[in-house]
Scaffold this active site. Structure first.
Site, mmCIF file in Angstrom:
data_model
loop_
_atom_site.group_PDB
_atom_site.id
_atom_site.type_symbol
_atom_site.label_atom_id
_atom_site.label_comp_id
_atom_site.label_asym_id
_atom_site.label_seq_id
_atom_site.Cartn_x
_atom_site.Cartn_y
_atom_site.Cartn_z
ATOM 1 N N GLU A 169 0.646 -1.261 0.022
ATOM 2 C CA GLU A 169 0.033 0.200 0.075
ATOM 3 C C GLU A 169 0.684 1.308 -0.063
ATOM 4 O O GLU A 169 0.310 2.326 0.233
ATOM 5 C CB GLU A 169 -0.982 -0.094 1.012
ATOM 6 C CG GLU A 169 -1.914 -1.246 1.085
ATOM 7 C CD GLU A 169 -3.184 -0.891 0.151
ATOM 8 O OE1 GLU A 169 -3.914 0.172 0.412
ATOM 9 O OE2 GLU A 169 -3.628 -1.762 -0.411
ATOM 10 N N HIS A 242 -4.632 1.456 7.278
ATOM 11 C CA HIS A 242 -3.359 2.163 6.817
ATOM 12 C C HIS A 242 -2.763 2.656 8.096
ATOM 13 O O HIS A 242 -3.377 3.100 8.971
ATOM 14 C CB HIS A 242 -3.045 3.039 5.879
ATOM 15 C CG HIS A 242 -3.503 2.832 4.360
ATOM 16 N ND1 HIS A 242 -4.135 3.643 3.535
ATOM 17 C CD2 HIS A 242 -3.091 1.804 3.531
ATOM 18 C CE1 HIS A 242 -4.392 2.959 2.343
ATOM 19 N NE2 HIS A 242 -4.107 1.879 2.511
ATOM 20 N N CYS A 354 -2.699 11.378 3.790
ATOM 21 C CA CYS A 354 -2.916 10.484 2.586
ATOM 22 C C CYS A 354 -2.858 11.111 1.397
ATOM 23 O O CYS A 354 -2.460 10.613 0.371
ATOM 24 C CB CYS A 354 -4.438 9.790 2.826
ATOM 25 S SG CYS A 354 -5.014 9.216 4.096
HETATM 26 O O1 SUG Z 1 -7.808 3.118 -0.058
HETATM 27 N N1 SUG Z 1 -10.572 5.381 0.095
HETATM 28 C C1 SUG Z 1 -9.094 5.152 0.195
HETATM 29 C C2 SUG Z 1 -8.566 6.024 1.137
HETATM 30 C C3 SUG Z 1 -7.171 6.005 1.145
HETATM 31 C C4 SUG Z 1 -6.369 6.659 2.324
HETATM 32 N N2 SUG Z 1 -4.980 6.806 2.071
HETATM 33 C C5 SUG Z 1 -4.248 6.567 3.354
HETATM 34 N N3 SUG Z 1 -4.766 6.449 4.287
HETATM 35 N N4 SUG Z 1 -3.050 6.841 3.073
HETATM 36 C C6 SUG Z 1 -8.701 3.605 0.734
HETATM 37 O O2 SUG Z 1 -9.591 3.008 1.506
HETATM 38 C C7 SUG Z 1 -12.641 4.925 -1.158
HETATM 39 C C8 SUG Z 1 -13.224 5.075 -2.320
HETATM 40 C C9 SUG Z 1 -14.777 4.967 -2.390
HETATM 41 O O3 SUG Z 1 -15.460 4.337 -1.456
HETATM 42 O O4 SUG Z 1 -15.435 5.391 -3.219
HETATM 43 C C10 SUG Z 1 -11.265 4.924 -0.860
HETATM 44 O O5 SUG Z 1 -10.456 4.164 -1.871
#
Ligand code: SUG
Length: 438
Positions: A169, A242, A354
């Site tokens: 990730e 994460h 993020c």
């Molecule tokens: O991977 N949300 C992302 C958020 C990522 C956050 N990044 C870090 N923590 N670095 C995920 O879960 C949601 C998309 C949706 O539901 O439409 C999404 O992909």
């Protein structure tokens, strides 16, 4: 060396599809109407704020959405504007997500000071745990190769093999700690499970990153000083999909929820060099609900640190009190907090940290960057968003061919503005080159 934050521009298809099991905000807001324009402007306001502190600020373009190559591989044909009319809603949601905005998941980065060959190393994340994100690696690889093309300074590796054993990730599970003016550094790789364990390792939510993936990245990057630490099951099952949802490191400071890790980081990291700031005054649920630990921790020119935190922290009095306590505690260098409203994108479970990929660069490396992605004109980007982005988007819009053409026009103008050439598949195919262009 100085840190450049490369923020992801929120793409024009930003929507709430509820795609990320284990990410409470994503699933909780499934089906809501989004406002891509506001999300993109809020992200740009964050970049502007960091730049106003005199810090270098970069930008990474969104990925092509809907993702033409995936639609083609699934048999919906070569023209995305036609394919979206044939694809079922679930497939459309998957290929339309704007999740590439969270560039902390674009790659893991090791600065040249940490690596045996003295180059900056990048491994794009394969993001295998979620279908809508597993399609990002290819474009991240291409984008990073375009920007960090100079092989004297940069090494961009291919994403790790696409199997759950090597689920990766990116920088969201990686923190670089350094001290003695940068002469000493440790890269902390955090993982959620062993590769042989099932995705949820017997818990409630997916453990997205494996130890094997973290080790492979450290090996590829020739990291001189790497430490591996497992996330606590409790943190993941509370919604910390994460590690950057429950911990943030910067310089010699590690700010983290007391239950973030499986093992006390003080057992693995040098206690004489690192300033540990464990927080146990709020619950993991509060940490996940407010994204306190997903703040950016920024070193200012006077050496003190600023916490760039989400507005939700300020609105939760007991969490804000915890921040005040951290600021008042003279044993750490965190002295200021700035709250920013990033609500539109945060409703998908991605906060300030993020949205950025940290790349530490020396002067020569900075000079070697291709394209106009470092300290771009935020005015011009705002004008571009105002002109191209919608203020309302819902699932049914994703099947509209006019919307596909709209996003293509917006992205083509952006790659021109950023000097990145034909970055996207739709640009390469329409100009007659092969899908990969090489
Ligand atoms: O991977 N949300 C992302 C958020 C990522 C956050 N990044 C870090 N923590 N670095 C995920 O879960 C949601 C998309 C949706 O539901 O439409 C999404 O992909």
């Amino acid at each position: 060396m100085s840190e450049v934050n490369f923020d992801g521009l929120v793409g024009p298809t930003h929507n709430y599809a509820g795609l990320s099991h284990g990410n409470r905000a994503s699933t909780g807001n499934a089906g809501a109407v989004s406002n891509p324009k506001r999300a993109a402007l809020q992200g740009l306001a964050k970049m502007r704020f960091a730049a106003s502190l005199g810090l270098p600020q970069g930008v990474l373009p969104p990925h092509e959405r809907p993702h033409g190559p995936t639609l083609r591989r699934l048999g919906f044909g070569d023209d995305p504007a036609v394919a979206v009319q044939a694809a079922p809603a679930a497939a459309l949601r998957m290929v339309s997500s704007a999740a590439s905005m969270w560039t902390a998941n674009a790659a893991t980065v090791s600065p040249s000071a940490d690596t045996v060959d003295g180059r900056v190393h990048f491994t794009p994340a394969n993001l295998l745990a979620n279908a809508h994100r597993a399609i990002e690696g290819e474009q991240s690889y291409r984008t990073l190769n375009t920007i960090f093309a100079d092989a004297d300074h940069f090494a961009v590796h291919e994403p790790l093999p696409a199997t759950l054993m090597f689920a990766d990730e990116g920088a969201a599970n990686h923190t670089r700690l350094h001290w003695a003016n940068g002469a000493e550094a440790i890269e902390l790789f955090v993982y959620g499970r062993e590769g042989a364990e099932s995705l949820d390792a017997g818990g409630s939510f997916p453990r997205r990153q494996t130890r094997e993936a973290s080790e492979a990245v450290a090996r590829l990057h020739q990291v001189k000083n790497a430490v591996f630490l497992r996330q606590s099951a409790e943190a993941i099952d509370s919604g910390a999909f994460h590690n950057d949802v429950v911990a943030v490191g910067n310089g010699n400071v590690l700010l983290y929820h007391a239950h973030a890790f499986d093992e006390d980081p003080m057992n693995l990291l040098p206690t004489d060099a690192i300033c540990f700031v464990p927080v146990d005054g709020i619950s993991l649920d509060d940490a996940v609900a407010t994204y306190l630990f997903n703040s950016q921790l920024l070193t200012l020119h006077d050496g003190s640190m600023l916490l760039l935190a989400p507005q939700a922290v300020a609105e939760a009095p007991h969490v804000a009190r915890e921040v005040d306590r951290i600021l008042a505690d003279g044993s750490n260098p965190i002295e200021r907090v700035q709250y920013l409203d990033l609500r539109e994108s945060m409703r998908n479970g991605g906060g300030p940290a993020c949205l950025r990929l940290r790349v530490e660069l020396n002067d020569a490396e900075r000079e070697a960057i291709s394209g106009n992605v470092l300290n771009p004109s935020f005015d011009a980007l705002e004008v571009w968003v105002e002109r191209h982005y919608r203020e309302r988007l819902q699932a049914s819009d994703l099947a509209d061919p006019a919307f596909v053409r709209e996003t293509h026009d917006a992205l083509s103008e952006l790659t021109d503005m950023l000097g990145l050439g034909d970055l996207y598949d739709f640009q390469r195919t329409s100009r007659g080159s092969t899908a990969d262009g090489e």
